[in-house]
Design a protein around this motif. Sequence first.
Motif, PDB file in Angstrom:
ATOM      1  N   LEU A  57      30.629-105.769  20.491  1.00 35.06           N
ATOM      2  CA  LEU A  57      29.951-104.729  20.340  1.00 35.06           C
ATOM      3  C   LEU A  57      30.710-104.106  19.113  1.00 35.06           C
ATOM      4  O   LEU A  57      30.141-102.853  18.379  1.00 35.06           O
ATOM      5  CB  LEU A  57      30.699-104.002  22.039  1.00 35.06           C
ATOM      6  CG  LEU A  57      29.070-103.525  22.785  1.00 35.06           C
ATOM      7  CD1 LEU A  57      30.238-103.112  23.600  1.00 35.06           C
ATOM      8  CD2 LEU A  57      28.400-103.457  22.042  1.00 35.06           C
ATOM      9  N   TYR A  58      31.768-104.672  18.982  1.00 34.75           N
ATOM     10  CA  TYR A  58      32.980-104.058  17.862  1.00 34.75           C
ATOM     11  C   TYR A  58      32.106-104.456  16.314  1.00 34.75           C
ATOM     12  O   TYR A  58      32.033-103.891  15.351  1.00 34.75           O
ATOM     13  CB  TYR A  58      34.267-104.675  18.199  1.00 34.75           C
ATOM     14  CG  TYR A  58      35.259-103.858  16.654  1.00 34.75           C
ATOM     15  CD1 TYR A  58      35.607-102.781  16.695  1.00 34.75           C
ATOM     16  CD2 TYR A  58      35.995-104.820  15.373  1.00 34.75           C
ATOM     17  CE1 TYR A  58      36.258-102.130  15.984  1.00 34.75           C
ATOM     18  CE2 TYR A  58      37.087-104.767  15.193  1.00 34.75           C
ATOM     19  CZ  TYR A  58      36.956-103.185  14.478  1.00 34.75           C
ATOM     20  OH  TYR A  58      37.524-102.877  14.314  1.00 34.75           O
ATOM     21  N   ARG A  62      30.310-101.213  16.421  1.00 31.91           N
ATOM     22  CA  ARG A  62      30.398 -99.661  18.293  1.00 31.91           C
ATOM     23  C   ARG A  62      31.215 -99.512  18.786  1.00 31.91           C
ATOM     24  O   ARG A  62      31.674-100.274  20.205  1.00 31.91           O
ATOM     25  CB  ARG A  62      28.497-100.253  19.228  1.00 31.91           C
ATOM     26  CG  ARG A  62      27.216 -99.678  18.311  1.00 31.91           C
ATOM     27  CD  ARG A  62      26.230-101.339  19.506  1.00 31.91           C
ATOM     28  NE  ARG A  62      26.290-100.534  20.668  1.00 31.91           N
ATOM     29  CZ  ARG A  62      25.194-101.251  21.350  1.00 31.91           C
ATOM     30  NH1 ARG A  62      24.753-102.694  20.488  1.00 31.91           N
ATOM     31  NH2 ARG A  62      24.819-101.202  22.875  1.00 31.91           N
ATOM     32  N   GLU A  64      33.501 -97.636  20.237  1.00 34.14           N
ATOM     33  CA  GLU A  64      33.023 -96.400  21.048  1.00 34.14           C
ATOM     34  C   GLU A  64      32.679 -97.086  22.414  1.00 34.14           C
ATOM     35  O   GLU A  64      33.419 -96.513  23.400  1.00 34.14           O
ATOM     36  CB  GLU A  64      32.727 -95.628  20.820  1.00 34.14           C
ATOM     37  CG  GLU A  64      33.795 -94.857  20.123  1.00 34.14           C
ATOM     38  CD  GLU A  64      34.472 -93.886  19.862  1.00 34.14           C
ATOM     39  OE1 GLU A  64      34.138 -93.495  21.801  1.00 34.14           O
ATOM     40  OE2 GLU A  64      34.951 -93.666  19.827  1.00 34.14           O
ATOM     41  N   GLU A  65      31.999 -97.748  22.481  1.00 28.21           N
ATOM     42  CA  GLU A  65      31.606 -98.552  23.655  1.00 28.21           C
ATOM     43  C   GLU A  65      32.271 -99.726  24.491  1.00 28.21           C
ATOM     44  O   GLU A  65      32.219-100.720  25.183  1.00 28.21           O
ATOM     45  CB  GLU A  65      29.463 -99.189  23.439  1.00 28.21           C
ATOM     46  CG  GLU A  65      29.121 -98.380  22.702  1.00 28.21           C
ATOM     47  CD  GLU A  65      27.698 -98.494  22.603  1.00 28.21           C
ATOM     48  OE1 GLU A  65      26.449 -99.035  23.605  1.00 28.21           O
ATOM     49  OE2 GLU A  65      27.323 -98.843  22.035  1.00 28.21           O
TER      50      GLU A  65
END
Length: 70
Positions: A57-58, A62, A64-65
């Motif tokens: 995700l990073y 993303r 924040e997720e």
Amino acid sequence: YIQRYLDHDPRNPEAWLKLAQLHGLAGNHMAAEAAYAGALDRDPTSTPAIMGRGDSLYQLGRAEEAIVYY
């Protein structure tokens, strides 16, 4: 080979984890994130899958997720 195994036994969390790791190594973070999600659906306590999903995700921008997986 891993995909063929998953076609035969899609419930195996280790196979999903290995697929995710291979996608991540290849730089395909979108596919890696999806496979990590598959691993976590089957074993929500898998530390490598939790951390890997956060990393994917990073890498996809993303953050924040991703933070909830660290």
